[in-house]
Design an enzyme around this catalytic site. Structure first.
Site, PDB file in Angstrom:
ATOM      1  N   GLY A  68     -12.083   0.148   8.141  1.00 48.25           N
ATOM      2  CA  GLY A  68     -12.784  -0.266   9.139  1.00 48.25           C
ATOM      3  C   GLY A  68     -11.860  -2.114   9.263  1.00 48.25           C
ATOM      4  O   GLY A  68     -11.671  -2.586   8.191  1.00 48.25           O
ATOM      5  N   PRO A  69     -12.303  -2.683  10.268  1.00 53.79           N
ATOM      6  CA  PRO A  69     -11.488  -3.827  10.893  1.00 53.79           C
ATOM      7  C   PRO A  69     -12.259  -5.067   9.816  1.00 53.79           C
ATOM      8  O   PRO A  69     -12.053  -5.016   8.407  1.00 53.79           O
ATOM      9  CB  PRO A  69     -11.551  -4.238  12.243  1.00 53.79           C
ATOM     10  CG  PRO A  69     -12.407  -3.517  13.047  1.00 53.79           C
ATOM     11  CD  PRO A  69     -12.309  -2.602  11.600  1.00 53.79           C
ATOM     12  N   TYR A 117     -11.553  10.400  16.989  1.00 57.17           N
ATOM     13  CA  TYR A 117     -12.356   9.353  15.716  1.00 57.17           C
ATOM     14  C   TYR A 117     -12.244   7.784  17.118  1.00 57.17           C
ATOM     15  O   TYR A 117     -12.824   6.716  16.087  1.00 57.17           O
ATOM     16  CB  TYR A 117     -12.031   8.836  14.640  1.00 57.17           C
ATOM     17  CG  TYR A 117     -12.164  10.761  14.683  1.00 57.17           C
ATOM     18  CD1 TYR A 117     -13.191  10.393  13.546  1.00 57.17           C
ATOM     19  CD2 TYR A 117     -11.120  11.548  14.499  1.00 57.17           C
ATOM     20  CE1 TYR A 117     -14.173  11.953  13.048  1.00 57.17           C
ATOM     21  CE2 TYR A 117     -11.768  13.083  14.059  1.00 57.17           C
ATOM     22  CZ  TYR A 117     -12.863  13.135  13.188  1.00 57.17           C
ATOM     23  OH  TYR A 117     -13.380  14.232  13.003  1.00 57.17           O
ATOM     24  N   ASP A 133     -20.673   0.575  20.729  1.00 59.50           N
ATOM     25  CA  ASP A 133     -21.533  -0.192  20.686  1.00 59.50           C
ATOM     26  C   ASP A 133     -21.462  -1.659  20.917  1.00 59.50           C
ATOM     27  O   ASP A 133     -22.686  -2.238  21.926  1.00 59.50           O
ATOM     28  CB  ASP A 133     -22.247   0.091  19.436  1.00 59.50           C
ATOM     29  CG  ASP A 133     -21.981  -0.843  17.958  1.00 59.50           C
ATOM     30  OD1 ASP A 133     -20.518  -1.239  18.640  1.00 59.50           O
ATOM     31  OD2 ASP A 133     -22.372  -0.450  17.172  1.00 59.50           O
ATOM     32  N   ALA A 181     -14.332   1.172  16.959  1.00 60.00           N
ATOM     33  CA  ALA A 181     -14.386   0.910  15.295  1.00 60.00           C
ATOM     34  C   ALA A 181     -15.887   1.098  15.214  1.00 60.00           C
ATOM     35  O   ALA A 181     -17.132   0.406  15.481  1.00 60.00           O
ATOM     36  CB  ALA A 181     -14.249  -0.675  15.049  1.00 60.00           C
ATOM     37  N   TYR A 230     -18.640   2.597  16.298  1.00 60.31           N
ATOM     38  CA  TYR A 230     -20.169   3.344  17.480  1.00 60.31           C
ATOM     39  C   TYR A 230     -19.322   2.643  18.744  1.00 60.31           C
ATOM     40  O   TYR A 230     -18.939   1.157  18.224  1.00 60.31           O
ATOM     41  CB  TYR A 230     -21.339   3.213  17.034  1.00 60.31           C
ATOM     42  CG  TYR A 230     -21.751   4.127  15.842  1.00 60.31           C
ATOM     43  CD1 TYR A 230     -21.947   5.292  15.976  1.00 60.31           C
ATOM     44  CD2 TYR A 230     -22.257   3.143  14.847  1.00 60.31           C
ATOM     45  CE1 TYR A 230     -22.506   6.208  14.691  1.00 60.31           C
ATOM     46  CE2 TYR A 230     -23.283   3.599  13.947  1.00 60.31           C
ATOM     47  CZ  TYR A 230     -23.259   4.985  13.438  1.00 60.31           C
ATOM     48  OH  TYR A 230     -23.430   5.516  12.362  1.00 60.31           O
ATOM     49  N   GLN A 236      -2.409  -6.388  13.552  1.00 65.81           N
ATOM     50  CA  GLN A 236      -2.835  -7.951  12.888  1.00 65.81           C
ATOM     51  C   GLN A 236      -0.971  -8.244  11.725  1.00 65.81           C
ATOM     52  O   GLN A 236       0.397  -7.517  11.864  1.00 65.81           O
ATOM     53  CB  GLN A 236      -3.633  -7.109  12.095  1.00 65.81           C
ATOM     54  CG  GLN A 236      -2.953  -6.240  10.844  1.00 65.81           C
ATOM     55  CD  GLN A 236      -4.619  -5.733   9.812  1.00 65.81           C
ATOM     56  OE1 GLN A 236      -4.963  -6.469  10.293  1.00 65.81           O
ATOM     57  NE2 GLN A 236      -3.733  -5.060   8.907  1.00 65.81           N
ATOM     58  N   ASP A 251      -2.604   3.261   9.749  1.00 65.43           N
ATOM     59  CA  ASP A 251      -1.618   3.368  11.487  1.00 65.43           C
ATOM     60  C   ASP A 251      -0.833   1.822  10.992  1.00 65.43           C
ATOM     61  O   ASP A 251      -0.593   1.548  11.575  1.00 65.43           O
ATOM     62  CB  ASP A 251      -3.533   1.975  11.934  1.00 65.43           C
ATOM     63  CG  ASP A 251      -3.492   0.977  11.911  1.00 65.43           C
ATOM     64  OD1 ASP A 251      -2.916   0.750  10.559  1.00 65.43           O
ATOM     65  OD2 ASP A 251      -4.595   0.699  12.315  1.00 65.43           O
ATOM     66  N   GLN A 265       0.673  -1.030  -0.407  1.00 65.71           N
ATOM     67  CA  GLN A 265       0.240  -0.399   0.105  1.00 65.71           C
ATOM     68  C   GLN A 265       0.585   1.232   0.253  1.00 65.71           C
ATOM     69  O   GLN A 265       0.616   2.257   0.299  1.00 65.71           O
ATOM     70  CB  GLN A 265      -0.648  -0.040   0.934  1.00 65.71           C
ATOM     71  CG  GLN A 265      -2.083  -1.019   0.800  1.00 65.71           C
ATOM     72  CD  GLN A 265      -3.149  -1.088   1.971  1.00 65.71           C
ATOM     73  OE1 GLN A 265      -3.685   0.332   2.680  1.00 65.71           O
ATOM     74  NE2 GLN A 265      -3.484  -2.188   2.369  1.00 65.71           N
ATOM     75  N   GLU A 320     -15.875   3.272   8.109  1.00 65.02           N
ATOM     76  CA  GLU A 320     -17.008   4.659   8.881  1.00 65.02           C
ATOM     77  C   GLU A 320     -16.625   6.345   7.870  1.00 65.02           C
ATOM     78  O   GLU A 320     -16.291   5.860   6.607  1.00 65.02           O
ATOM     79  CB  GLU A 320     -15.844   5.520   9.912  1.00 65.02           C
ATOM     80  CG  GLU A 320     -15.572   4.380  11.060  1.00 65.02           C
ATOM     81  CD  GLU A 320     -14.862   5.144  12.981  1.00 65.02           C
ATOM     82  OE1 GLU A 320     -14.939   3.873  12.796  1.00 65.02           O
ATOM     83  OE2 GLU A 320     -14.311   6.189  12.119  1.00 65.02           O
ATOM     84  N   ARG A 353      -7.950   4.826  11.625  1.00 68.06           N
ATOM     85  CA  ARG A 353      -7.333   3.463  11.080  1.00 68.06           C
ATOM     86  C   ARG A 353      -6.717   3.492   9.870  1.00 68.06           C
ATOM     87  O   ARG A 353      -5.935   2.828   9.961  1.00 68.06           O
ATOM     88  CB  ARG A 353      -8.351   2.368  11.077  1.00 68.06           C
ATOM     89  CG  ARG A 353      -8.022   0.584  10.921  1.00 68.06           C
ATOM     90  CD  ARG A 353      -8.809  -0.182  10.992  1.00 68.06           C
ATOM     91  NE  ARG A 353      -8.329  -1.488  10.859  1.00 68.06           N
ATOM     92  CZ  ARG A 353      -8.477  -1.991   9.532  1.00 68.06           C
ATOM     93  NH1 ARG A 353      -8.726  -1.312   8.673  1.00 68.06           N
ATOM     94  NH2 ARG A 353      -7.528  -3.568   9.650  1.00 68.06           N
ATOM     95  N   ASP A 384       1.157  -1.280   4.680  1.00 70.98           N
ATOM     96  CA  ASP A 384       0.008  -1.160   4.088  1.00 70.98           C
ATOM     97  C   ASP A 384      -0.427  -0.524   5.718  1.00 70.98           C
ATOM     98  O   ASP A 384       0.073   0.280   5.626  1.00 70.98           O
ATOM     99  CB  ASP A 384      -0.139  -2.264   5.451  1.00 70.98           C
ATOM    100  CG  ASP A 384      -1.612  -3.447   5.978  1.00 70.98           C
ATOM    101  OD1 ASP A 384      -2.232  -3.175   5.030  1.00 70.98           O
ATOM    102  OD2 ASP A 384      -1.904  -4.295   6.495  1.00 70.98           O
ATOM    103  N   HIS A 385      -1.957   0.211   5.691  1.00 69.85           N
ATOM    104  CA  HIS A 385      -2.262   1.236   5.663  1.00 69.85           C
ATOM    105  C   HIS A 385      -1.645   2.470   5.511  1.00 69.85           C
ATOM    106  O   HIS A 385      -1.721   3.351   6.888  1.00 69.85           O
ATOM    107  CB  HIS A 385      -3.046   0.481   6.913  1.00 69.85           C
ATOM    108  CG  HIS A 385      -3.913  -0.339   7.247  1.00 69.85           C
ATOM    109  ND1 HIS A 385      -4.286  -0.837   8.425  1.00 69.85           N
ATOM    110  CD2 HIS A 385      -4.380  -1.253   6.595  1.00 69.85           C
ATOM    111  CE1 HIS A 385      -5.180  -1.040   8.558  1.00 69.85           C
ATOM    112  NE2 HIS A 385      -5.179  -1.912   6.756  1.00 69.85           N
ATOM    113  N   GLU A 400     -15.468  -1.296  23.629  1.00 72.31           N
ATOM    114  CA  GLU A 400     -15.653   0.062  23.142  1.00 72.31           C
ATOM    115  C   GLU A 400     -16.259   0.517  24.671  1.00 72.31           C
ATOM    116  O   GLU A 400     -15.652   2.047  24.348  1.00 72.31           O
ATOM    117  CB  GLU A 400     -16.530  -0.175  22.033  1.00 72.31           C
ATOM    118  CG  GLU A 400     -15.583  -0.573  20.727  1.00 72.31           C
ATOM    119  CD  GLU A 400     -16.943  -1.095  19.731  1.00 72.31           C
ATOM    120  OE1 GLU A 400     -16.439  -0.538  18.568  1.00 72.31           O
ATOM    121  OE2 GLU A 400     -18.049  -0.944  19.781  1.00 72.31           O
TER     122      GLU A 400
END
Length: 436
Positions: A231-232, A247, A257, A253, A255, A152, A147, A58, A237, A212, A127-128, A293
């Site tokens: 996201g993962p 964030y 929740d 990740a 909300y 991972q 990130d 990447q 998002e 992320r 990566d990322h 979370e």
């Protein structure tokens, strides 16, 4: 639809230029290409002499931003680029870094010349990397850094730094290692704006944090900054970026929740060290600290405006149909960029909207915006093909669109199953609206 051009070296950014040409960054070749939107003929404006990129990774030549004055006035003939390079000398191991460079466009020879490094030594990896550049209405540059794919795979034992903020000593020493998982804001000469947010007592280039992999970054007509972020296994998002906003990643990740995500910090494994563990996407060893979370408490936390997709606790992330390519079947769309369709656009009912390409689904999602500019309606799919859509550009007629596709990788076929057989790899596709 028509195929405008094929055979590009991993097109990553495509934007409409003031010369009526498409300006394209080719990631692995380190090339800036100007392409005719009428017949796909092209010329090379630049080949980077110091690009460092791994095939299939990447990194490489990523974001590009055109100065608003380009080809419209005598001054400010500037193009801004972000790319990875090797900061080590020839005898040392590779020290991959990212830089932001300003080039001047020479109209006579139609080349980018006289590079000027604005910000060097930024974090980079395979990566990322994120890497999106955006020129703002207040004449600043905004830049997203991911990130680095930490916590991972091959980077399992590297801690995610998205919540780490730079110290005064680091800023003084131009040590940008804490810039991972951030959106940066910089002056046009690369310096730190005096009105950037003060975070943990320090003013730096950091504008927002807790990201992320934010590959989409675009301004709306009222100056609102939007971002799309991968996201993962869940919770891609769509965010509105605000100064000093946190964030949430990796503590949150999507909300807060507690649904199908908790942060397992593999790098902090005790008493069994991380180096003794085998990474898994599906089970976290008892030695790895786990944080839900709902335990994240930061008044600076900014929840997303929309997620793709949030699933219930206990969701099966290993469907039999996906076998060893299970990640393609996860409930995410892998947003790769973002563009803004204005209220003044000519397609009935479209403006204002955000246009968000998807790597997995070979589609562009149109996300209607309410008059407040931050309330986002239900996503609508456009132009689905078996491809990995990397970026999108809107022509001035607001009825013609250009989509860059990846040269390879996995996508979902017509039945929603993983495939590496892409319909139009390494191409620029044109979609034209013809009637209401």
């Amino acid at each position: 639809m028509r195929v405008l051009a094929t055979g590009l070296a991993n097109p990553w950014e495509v934007t409409w230029g003031p010369d009526g040409m498409l300006w394209i960054t080719e990631k692995e070749a380190g090339r800036v290409t100007r392409m005719s939107p009428s017949d796909g003929t092209s010329s090379t404006a630049l080949e980077l002499p110091d690009l460092y990129a791994d095939t299939g990774a990447q990194d490489g030549l990523l974001g590009m931003a055109l100065h608003p004055g380009l080809l419209k006035q005598d001054t400010d003939q500037y193009v801004y680029l972000a790319y990875t390079y090797n900061a080590a000398d020839s005898a040392a191991p590779v020290d991959r870094r990212m830089k932001i460079v300003r080039y001047e466009y020479d109209r006579g020879i139609q080349k980018l010349v006289r590079p000027n490094d604005l910000l060097t030594g930024l974090p980079a990896g395979i990566d990322h990397d994120s890497g999106r550049l955006a020129y703002s209405p207040d004449n600043k540059l905004y830049f997203s850094i991911g990130d680095m794919g930490h916590n991972q795979f091959d980077s399992t034992c590297r801690k995610i730094q998205s919540q780490t903020l730079p110290t005064a000593a680091q800023v003084q020493a131009r040590d940008w290692s804490a810039y991972q998982g951030k959106v940066l804001r910089l002056n046009l000469d690369g310096s730190i704006p005096t009105d950037n947010p003060v975070l943990a007592g320090v003013r730096s280039h950091v504008y927002s944090y807790g990201h992320r992999n934010a590959q989409g970054l675009v301004f709306g007509s009222d100056g609102t900054l939007y971002s799309s972020e991968q996201g993962p296994k869940t919770d891609d998002e769509l965010n509105v970026i605000v100064a000093g906003g946190n964030y949430g990643w990796p503590r949150v990740a999507g909300y807060k929740d507690d649904r199908s995500y908790a942060y397992g910090n593999w790098s902090a494994s005790q008493p069994l060290p991380c180096s003794a563990l085998t990474y898994s996407d599906f089970s976290i060893p008892e030695s790895v600290p786990l944080q839900r979370e709902s335990t994240f408490d930061d008044p600076a936390f900014v929840p997303p405006r929309r997620t793709f997709s949030t699933v219930p606790e206990g969701y099966d992330f290993r469907p039999p149909a996906c076998s060893d390519t299970y990640f393609v079947c996860w409930p995410t769309v892998a947003p790769s960029s973002l563009d803004y369709y204005p209220a003044t656009g000519t397609i009935p009912g479209w403006g204002p909207s955000l246009l968000m390409p998807s790597l997995k689904n070979g589609t562009v999602y149109r996300l209607p915006l309410n008059p407040d500019g931050v309330t986002i309606g239900e996503p609508l799919e456009l132009w689905r093909t078996v491809n990995r859509y990397r970026d999108i550009a809107i022509a001035p007629d607001s009825r013609t669109f250009y989509v860059a596709t990846d040269p390879g990788g996995l996508a979902r076929d017509a039945n929603g199953l993983p495939t590496d057989v892409l319909a139009n790899p390494a191409a620029i596709l044109e979609f034209r609206y013809t009637s209401s």
